[in-house]
Structure formats: C-alpha cells, structure tokens
Design a protein around this motif. Sequence first.
Motif, PDB file in Angstrom:
ATOM      1  N   ASP A 156     -85.815   6.914 -30.757  1.00 53.23           N
ATOM      2  CA  ASP A 156     -86.992   7.780 -30.623  1.00 53.23           C
ATOM      3  C   ASP A 156     -86.502   9.225 -30.561  1.00 53.23           C
ATOM      4  O   ASP A 156     -85.676   9.572 -29.706  1.00 53.23           O
ATOM      5  N   LEU A 157     -86.997  10.050 -31.474  1.00 53.75           N
ATOM      6  CA  LEU A 157     -86.557  11.451 -31.520  1.00 53.75           C
ATOM      7  C   LEU A 157     -87.061  12.280 -30.352  1.00 53.75           C
ATOM      8  O   LEU A 157     -86.566  13.385 -30.107  1.00 53.75           O
ATOM      9  N   ASN A 158     -88.058  11.758 -29.635  1.00 48.60           N
ATOM     10  CA  ASN A 158     -88.570  12.500 -28.478  1.00 48.60           C
ATOM     11  C   ASN A 158     -87.844  12.049 -27.203  1.00 48.60           C
ATOM     12  O   ASN A 158     -88.092  10.959 -26.699  1.00 48.60           O
ATOM     13  N   PRO A 159     -86.953  12.898 -26.673  1.00 46.72           N
ATOM     14  CA  PRO A 159     -86.193  12.492 -25.483  1.00 46.72           C
ATOM     15  C   PRO A 159     -87.076  12.396 -24.247  1.00 46.72           C
ATOM     16  O   PRO A 159     -86.682  11.821 -23.243  1.00 46.72           O
ATOM     17  N   LEU A 160     -88.288  12.983 -24.325  1.00 49.38           N
ATOM     18  CA  LEU A 160     -89.193  12.994 -23.173  1.00 49.38           C
ATOM     19  C   LEU A 160     -90.203  11.847 -23.206  1.00 49.38           C
ATOM     20  O   LEU A 160     -90.946  11.659 -22.242  1.00 49.38           O
ATOM     21  N   SER A 161     -90.255  11.092 -24.297  1.00 47.21           N
ATOM     22  CA  SER A 161     -91.243  10.005 -24.366  1.00 47.21           C
ATOM     23  C   SER A 161     -90.929   8.988 -23.274  1.00 47.21           C
ATOM     24  O   SER A 161     -89.783   8.867 -22.833  1.00 47.21           O
ATOM     25  N   ARG A 162     -91.962   8.257 -22.856  1.00 50.03           N
ATOM     26  CA  ARG A 162     -91.724   7.244 -21.829  1.00 50.03           C
ATOM     27  C   ARG A 162     -90.734   6.211 -22.352  1.00 50.03           C
ATOM     28  O   ARG A 162     -89.914   5.688 -21.610  1.00 50.03           O
ATOM     29  N   THR A 163     -90.804   5.943 -23.662  1.00 51.16           N
ATOM     30  CA  THR A 163     -89.870   4.979 -24.253  1.00 51.16           C
ATOM     31  C   THR A 163     -88.421   5.432 -24.039  1.00 51.16           C
ATOM     32  O   THR A 163     -87.594   4.665 -23.546  1.00 51.16           O
ATOM     33  N   SER A 164     -88.122   6.674 -24.419  1.00 47.95           N
ATOM     34  CA  SER A 164     -86.749   7.180 -24.236  1.00 47.95           C
ATOM     35  C   SER A 164     -86.367   7.185 -22.755  1.00 47.95           C
ATOM     36  O   SER A 164     -85.229   6.901 -22.393  1.00 47.95           O
TER      37      SER A 164
END
Length: 245
Positions: free
Chosen positions: A178-186
């Motif tokens: 996931d390119l978003n480091p802030l996503s809940r997934t990351s």
Amino acid sequence: MNIPKSHPRYESLMKRERVIEYFNKGIVATAGLIAQGRGEAFDYIIGEKSMDFSLESERAAVALMKSAKNPIISVNGNATALSAEDLAELSKILNARIEISLFYRTDERVRKIADEFRKFGIEVLGQNPDAIIPGIEHMRALCSREGIYSADVVLIPLEDGDRAMALKNMGKKVISVDLNPLSRTSQVAYISIVDELTRAVKNMIVFANKMKENEIGGILNSYDNKKTLSDVLKHIKNRMEDMSK
Ligand code: ATP
Ligand code: MG
C-alpha cells in the motif's frame, strides 16, 4: 489512448490505462478507480520508485512467506489488472496459493478474475467460499477454509483497513502492499510494503529467486516494521523539505 514512451510519467500513465481497461472488462470495481488515484498521489510524493525501505520490507516479506506453513496471496480487481502475471509467478516460486478476496464481490467479477489467472496456469481459491472472517459483515467476510481462513501469513495488496485488521485479529501475519503509509492497512500490517504494486511484486520475484534457506532467519530477525514506517514518513518529510527550498 496512445501514450508516447518519452512521456516523463509513461509508466504511471500506462498503469492508469490498464486499470481503466480492466474496469471496462468488469474486473476492477468503480471504487478501484478511486483507489488507483490515491495510490498515484502517494507514489508522486514518494518519488515513483522503490526506495530502500520498500526493498527491505519486500525482502522480509519473501522471507516470511518462505518460512510460512500456509502462505496465501489475496487478490482483488486492481491487483489482477496490474499484476496478475507477476503474482502468478510469485505464487509458483513461493508455493503460496492465490485467493480472490473482493470488497465488492459479484459472481461475475469472481469468474472473470479466475479466468485471468487461469491464463497463467493458476486455479485460484475463493471461487466457492466456505468460511468467514470473523468481525466483518457478510459478503466482505467470505473466504476459503484451505486458503485465507487457515493461512498463517497473508499477502494483501491494496486491501481495505477493516479486513486487514480482521485478519490480524485472527492471529495472522499480514503483509500489506500500500503506497499510503498512513492507511489503516499499512498501520496494522506485520510487514508494510510501501511501494507501487507492480514494482513490489517484481522485486519480490527477484528476492524469492535468489534467497537461500539459511538466510531466512537472519532477515526476519533483523527486520523492524516500526522503523520501515518511520523511514517512509522521514523520506516524505525530507523530500518535501528539499523540494520546497
Ligand atoms: P484504509 O486502509 O484506511 O481502509 P483506504 O480506504 O484509503 O485506507 P483502500 O481503498 O481500502 O484504502 O485501499 C487502497 C489503498 O491502496 C490506498 O491506500 C491506495 O493508496 C493504495 N494503492 C492504490 N493503488 C496502488 C498501487 N498500484 N500500488 C500500491 N498501492 C496502491
Ligand atoms: Mg478502506
């Protein structure tokens, strides 16, 4: 659309076209188009290449999958559009089965994704789900007993935060792309790969082909996911600072 190879953002535009093409084929969901745009925005900020933190987490992910009892690669429409052939190759090298797992599940989309993977010699799990992931609503919870339900390690490219969390709550080691480091997934992943999916899978294939059995323990022991997430944010901060000078 005809994009000249000389275009400075050729790679990114080609991926965008591919996601649109697979949307028209009925494989990518409408929300998948929006997800692609969010990914592009983060990739632009990061610099549109695999960074050291990306490569370290990709190497650790391969080591974890090699050491797993039942590693599973979860795929959705976007992952199929962007990386079906490479994911099929990674699945074969790592002996990790692929399972269809869709946020917007329809029988038609499941059938079309299964057909895509069959082109590369893969019969995917999840076509006839027989188990559920506890803690999420019905359609989104469907999975396969021999696949995600019993997996110890699950690679989840471009996955939603709720399901990533639910898999973690089941005791699984989750590897996100996931390119978003802030996503809940990351944020909830055991290993957070912050890289564009097609680049990440290609790098993982290289690591998987050259990693020796006796290297796995050392790689896993020295890997620190908190540091990875911190390095991503420091990289973004430094890059923004440099560019704003
Ligand atoms: P959360 O994890 O908090 O649910 P979200 O709702 O934004 O976040 P989803 O839509 O569930 O996330 O998942 C899509 C994620 O995948 C986004 O964070 C997006 O940045 C990322 N993404 C999209 N395309 C790519 C790609 N090609 N490579 C890597 N990451 C991507
Ligand atoms: Mg989400």
